[in-house]
Write an enzyme that holds these catalytic residues in place. Structure first.
Site, PDB file in Angstrom:
ATOM      1  CE  LYS A  10      -5.079  -7.751   9.419  1.00  0.00           C
ATOM      2  NZ  LYS A  10      -6.650  -6.767  10.828  1.00  0.00           N
ATOM      3  CG  ASP A 136      -3.190  -5.686   6.961  1.00  0.00           C
ATOM      4  OD1 ASP A 136      -2.640  -4.306   7.905  1.00  0.00           O
ATOM      5  OD2 ASP A 136      -4.385  -4.986   6.732  1.00  0.00           O
TER       6      ASP A 136
END
Length: 289
Positions: A10, A136
Site C-alpha cells: 500500500k 494496517d
C-alpha cells in the site's frame, strides 16, 4: 491442498495525525491505496498441528515475530483449528519500507487460511481479527482504496484513484515506525487536505490528487535520514507529477501520468537508489474467491 494468495503493498496518498490517544496510540486519518507490487503467500496443509514459516529473504523472521505467523496462530486459537499450515513468503515488497509488507502478508494469510481451513468468515470479520495483529492489517484485508481512521483499523471504502504509474524508491535503510511517531510533535503539525484528497479521488481528478498529497511523518523522517530527502528531490527533478514518502518511510513514491516521464524517473533513480519499482495503482478491493 495448496493456496496461493497475492499480498499487495500500500501507499499513503494522505497521512494525518490528529492527536495522541489515552491508550498510547495516535488518532490518524489516512487515505491509502494498493499498488501492483506484491508478495506471494503460499499456504499448504501440514500433517502436524503446527505453523511453519519459510522464506528466502533473510530479513523475514520465521517465528512469532512474523505477522503472518501471528495471523495463523490467532485463527487457530480463536476457532480451535487442529490443522497445521506451512506458510511460504516470497518477498517482493521491501522490508521496513513504509509499504505495509508485513501487514499485507498477515492479511493475505488470513484470507487464504479462511479458505484453506474452511472457516467461512466474511472480509469484515477477517478485518476485525486483523486489527488485533496490527494497525494496517485491517486495510490490507480489504485492499483497494480507503480512508482509515482510529489507529488505522476503521476502514471506509473509496473508489479507485485515477489510473497512473507509481515509481517507488527505497534507500538501503530501515525506519522504525514507533520511533518516528515518538518523535512527532503533534502540536506543530501542518495537516494535509484529506477532504480534498477524497473529493479528488471521487471525481477522478488526477491533478487534484497530486495537489492534495501529504504526510505529516515526512518532516520527522527527513530530518533523521537526509537520503530520503535526496530521493524526493531527484524525483521532482525528473518531472514527477507528485512526490511523497509512504507511511513512516523510508520509501518515497511519485505519481506519474505519462509513460515517457515514468521511464525517465525510473531509469534516473536506478543509478541513485538500491530498490526502484515502477508499478500501477490497483485500487480495487479484494474478494474472497
Amino acid at each position: 491442498m495448496k493456496i496461493l494468495v497475492k499480498a499487495p503493498a500500500k501507499i499513503n496518498l494522505s497521512l494525518d495525525v490528529l492527536y495522541k490517544r489515552p491508550d498510547g496510540y495516535h488518532e490518524v486519518e489516512m487515505v491509502m491505496t494498493t499498488i501492483d507490487l506484491a508478495d506471494r503467500i503460499e499456504l499448504s496443509l501440514l500433517g502436524q498441528d503446527k505453523i511453519l514459516i519459510y522464506s528466502h529473504n533473510r530479513f523475514v523472521p520465521d517465528d512469532q515475530r512474523n505477522l503472518a505467523y501471528q495471523a495463523a496462530l490467532l485463527l487457530k486459537e480463536r476457532f480451535q483449528v487442529r490443522k497445521g499450515v506451512s506458510i511460504g513468503i516470497e518477498k517482493t515488497i521491501p522490508v521496513a519500507a513504509g509499504l505495509a509488507g508485513g501487514s499485507s502478508d498477515a492479511a493475505a494469510t488470513l484470507r487464504g487460511l479462511n479458505k484453506l481451513w474452511g472457516l467461512g468468515l466474511s472480509l469484515d470479520e477477517l478485518a476485525e481479527i486483523g486489527a488485533e495483529i496490527g494497525s494496517d492489517v485491517s486495510f490490507c484485508v480489504y485492499g483497494g482504496t480507503a480512508l482509515a481512521t482510529g489507529r488505522g483499523e476503521i476502514i471506509e471504502q473509496l473508489p479507485p484513484p485515477p489510473t497512473c504509474w507509481v515509481v517507488l524508491a527505497k534507500p538501503f535503510i530501515g525506519v522504525s515506525t514507533a520511533d518516528i511517531y515518538r518523535r512527532l510533535n503533534v502540536g506543530k503539525i501542518h495537516h494535509p487536505p484529506t477532504k480534498e484528497m477524497i473529493s479528488a479521488i471521487e471525481a477522478g481528478d488526477f491533478d487534484k490528487v497530486c495537489r492534495s498529497v501529504g504526510n505529516v511523518l515526512e518532516e520527522v523522517t527527513l530530518q533523521l535520514y537526509p537520503e530520503v530527502a535526496q530521493i524526493k528531490d531527484q524525483m521532482k527533478r525528473f518531472g514527477a507529477d507528485a512526490v511523497l514518502m509512504s507511511g513512516s518511510g523510508p520509501t518515497v513514491f511519485s505519481l506519474v501520468e505519462h509513460d515517457s516521464r515514468m521511464n525517465r524517473i525510473y531509469n534516473g533513480l536506478r543509478g541513485f537508489c538500491d530498490q526502484v519499482f515502477a508499478v500501477r495503482i490497483l485500487g480495487e478491493r479484494h474478494t474472497l474467491d
